[in-house]
Structure formats: structure tokens, C-alpha cells
Motif scaffolding. Structure first.
Motif, mmCIF file in Angstrom:
data_model
loop_
_atom_site.group_PDB
_atom_site.id
_atom_site.type_symbol
_atom_site.label_atom_id
_atom_site.label_comp_id
_atom_site.label_asym_id
_atom_site.label_seq_id
_atom_site.Cartn_x
_atom_site.Cartn_y
_atom_site.Cartn_z
ATOM 1 N N GLU A 147 0.822 -1.202 0.000
ATOM 2 C CA GLU A 147 0.000 0.000 0.000
ATOM 3 C C GLU A 147 0.863 1.262 0.000
ATOM 4 O OE1 GLU A 147 -3.445 2.014 -0.394
ATOM 5 O OE2 GLU A 147 -3.197 -0.172 -0.381
ATOM 6 N N THR A 148 1.965 1.219 0.750
ATOM 7 C CA THR A 148 2.872 2.371 0.763
ATOM 8 C C THR A 148 3.493 2.595 -0.606
ATOM 9 O OG1 THR A 148 3.374 1.881 3.076
ATOM 10 C CG2 THR A 148 4.856 3.377 1.932
ATOM 11 N N HIS A 149 3.892 1.507 -1.240
ATOM 12 C CA HIS A 149 4.480 1.631 -2.577
ATOM 13 C C HIS A 149 3.457 2.174 -3.575
ATOM 14 C CE1 HIS A 149 7.886 -0.213 -0.909
ATOM 15 N NE2 HIS A 149 7.564 -1.497 -1.103
ATOM 16 N N LEU A 150 2.214 1.692 -3.490
ATOM 17 C CA LEU A 150 1.171 2.180 -4.394
ATOM 18 C C LEU A 150 0.885 3.658 -4.160
ATOM 19 C CD1 LEU A 150 -1.312 -0.847 -4.312
ATOM 20 C CD2 LEU A 150 0.256 -0.233 -6.152
ATOM 21 N N GLU A 151 0.865 4.065 -2.888
ATOM 22 C CA GLU A 151 0.637 5.477 -2.584
ATOM 23 C C GLU A 151 1.757 6.352 -3.139
ATOM 24 O OE1 GLU A 151 -1.594 8.593 -1.209
ATOM 25 O OE2 GLU A 151 -2.116 6.466 -1.262
ATOM 26 N N THR A 152 2.998 5.838 -3.049
ATOM 27 C CA THR A 152 4.130 6.572 -3.612
ATOM 28 C C THR A 152 3.996 6.708 -5.120
ATOM 29 O OG1 THR A 152 5.536 5.705 -1.840
ATOM 30 C CG2 THR A 152 6.638 6.636 -3.760
ATOM 31 N N ILE A 153 3.568 5.623 -5.768
ATOM 32 C CA ILE A 153 3.386 5.669 -7.224
ATOM 33 C C ILE A 153 2.265 6.639 -7.603
ATOM 34 C CG2 ILE A 153 2.707 4.300 -9.230
ATOM 35 C CD1 ILE A 153 4.099 1.909 -7.852
ATOM 36 N N ARG A 154 1.184 6.666 -6.790
ATOM 37 C CA ARG A 154 0.098 7.591 -7.086
ATOM 38 C C ARG A 154 0.521 9.040 -6.926
ATOM 39 N NH1 ARG A 154 -2.829 4.199 -3.400
ATOM 40 N NH2 ARG A 154 -3.910 2.513 -4.490
#
Length: 218
Positions: A147-154
Motif C-alpha cells: 500500500e505504501t508503494h502504491l501510494e508513492t506511485i500515485r
């Protein structure tokens, strides 16, 4: 055996030596001149030294070449050494055997891949169990941080906007720091003034008392 010196009449009974002996006996040529003629000329001495230096330099170049060859042999030992070649041949042979086995079981493997893998266990050899444990630990860690990685990508498309906001916030902080410093300076000046006023109050009171006493007495 050393060669006879033609300039020495005692050791060289040849025509040249006989002639020199005759000239020395008649006094035409002195023994000092004969002795001087025996000495080697400095020019030939320098030539011999130059020859020695050339030989030494050639020997040094030869040694350097041998050293370079040894370094090259050391660097390429894993390629041309028979033991390393044997190991590589064994590795290639094992890979070849594995590929042959895969090709033989191609049809069964294709059918296996077409079947759904739900609620089935894949057999894993015991030698690879520890690697599977490590792989599962990495998978769990990745899922936890997914989830942290996805938030960073967003947030990547909004990165420029966030940087601008940070720049504005830093500028405001600089202004607040400057104002705070000015306020601290004003507070220090006010304290100094209060100290001066406090130090002047006893003098003023003393003068008032003196004036009251003076008025009373007059």
C-alpha cells in the motif's frame, strides 16, 4: 687466455712490437708515450658504459614483459585453466540434461499448466525448501509495504505540485524565523531599557526625598 698487446714490446714479439722496441731503444719514442698509448680512451669507456646500460634496459624490458604475461595468465586462468573448463563443462552438461528432460515431458507439462492450480500443492525438492522460506518472507514483507508503494506511485504525478508547496512553506518559515529574530532583539532591547529604568528609580526617589526635606527646612 688474454690476447697479446701489440703495443707492449715485451709481450708481443711481432713486427709492430719489434719496431716499437727499436724506436724505444734508439730514443725516438719514450717509454712514457708508450705507457700513455696503453691507456683506454674515455670515449671507449663511455661506449662500454652505454652498452652496459642498454643491456640492463633490455633485461628490464624482458622482465616487464614476463610480468605482464604472468598477469594476463592470472586474469584468464578461469577461462583457459583445465579445472575451470571441466567445471563449466559439467555445468553445461547438467543444464543440457535438464533441458532434454523438459523437452521429453513437454506434453505432460503443457497439460499440467492448462489445469487450474487451485487447492493443489506443488512438490518442491528438499534442497530448495530454505529458499522457499526466504521467498515467502520476502513476499510477506512486500505485501505489507504494498500500500505504501502504491501510494508513492500515485503521488508521482503530483510531485511537482508538492515540491512547489514545500518551497512556499520553506519561504514562509524563513519569514517567520526572521520575524522571530527581530522580536527577540526587540525583547532584549526592552529588557535593557527596563534595567536602566529600574536602576534610575532609586536615584529619583532619593532626589525627591532630598527636595522634600529641603522644602520642609526652608
Amino acid at each position: 687466455m688474454a690476447a697479446a698487446d701489440p703495443w707492449d714490446p715485451a709481450t708481443a714479439p711481432n713486427p709492430a712490437g719489434l719496431l716499437l722496441g727499436h724506436l724505444a731503444a734508439t730514443g725516438t719514442v719514450t717509454q712514457e708515450i708508450l705507457d700513455i698509448s696503453k691507456k683506454s680512451t674515455p670515449c671507449f669507456v663511455n661506449f662500454s658504459r652505454l652498452q652496459q646500460i642498454t643491456n640492463i634496459q633490455a633485461e628490464i624490458n624482458q622482465k616487464n614483459l614476463e610480468i605482464e604475461l604472468l598477469k594476463l595468465e592470472k586474469d584468464t586462468a578461469d577461462i583457459v585453466h583445465p579445472s575451470f573448463l571441466a567445471q563449466k563443462c559439467q555445468t553445461l552438461q547438467s543444464m543440457n540434461n535438464h533441458l532434454e528432460a523438459v523437452l521429453k515431458e513437454k506434453r505432460s507439462l503443457r497439460q499440467r499448466l492448462l489445469k487450474p492450480m487451485c487447492q493443489e500443492n506443488l512438490p518442491i525438492e528438499a534442497a530448495y525448501h530454505r529458499y522457499m522460506v526466504q521467498l515467502l518472507e520476502l513476499a510477506v514483507t512486500f505485501i505489507e509495504k504494498l500500500e505504501t508503494h502504491l501510494e508513492t506511485i500515485r503521488n508521482i504525478p503530483h510531485l511537482n505540485t508538492n515540491l512547489k508547496k514545500m518551497s512556499k512553506a520553506l519561504a514562509k518559515m524563513d519569514i517567520l524565523v526572521t520575524e522571530t529574530e527581530e522580536l527577540a532583539e526587540n525583547i532584549l532591547k526592552w529588557r535593557e531599557q527596563q534595567k536602566e529604568i529600574s536602576s534610575c528609580i532609586p536615584k529619583i526617589l532619593a532626589e525627591e526625598n532630598y527636595l522634600q526635606k529641603y522644602i520642609i527646612t526652608t
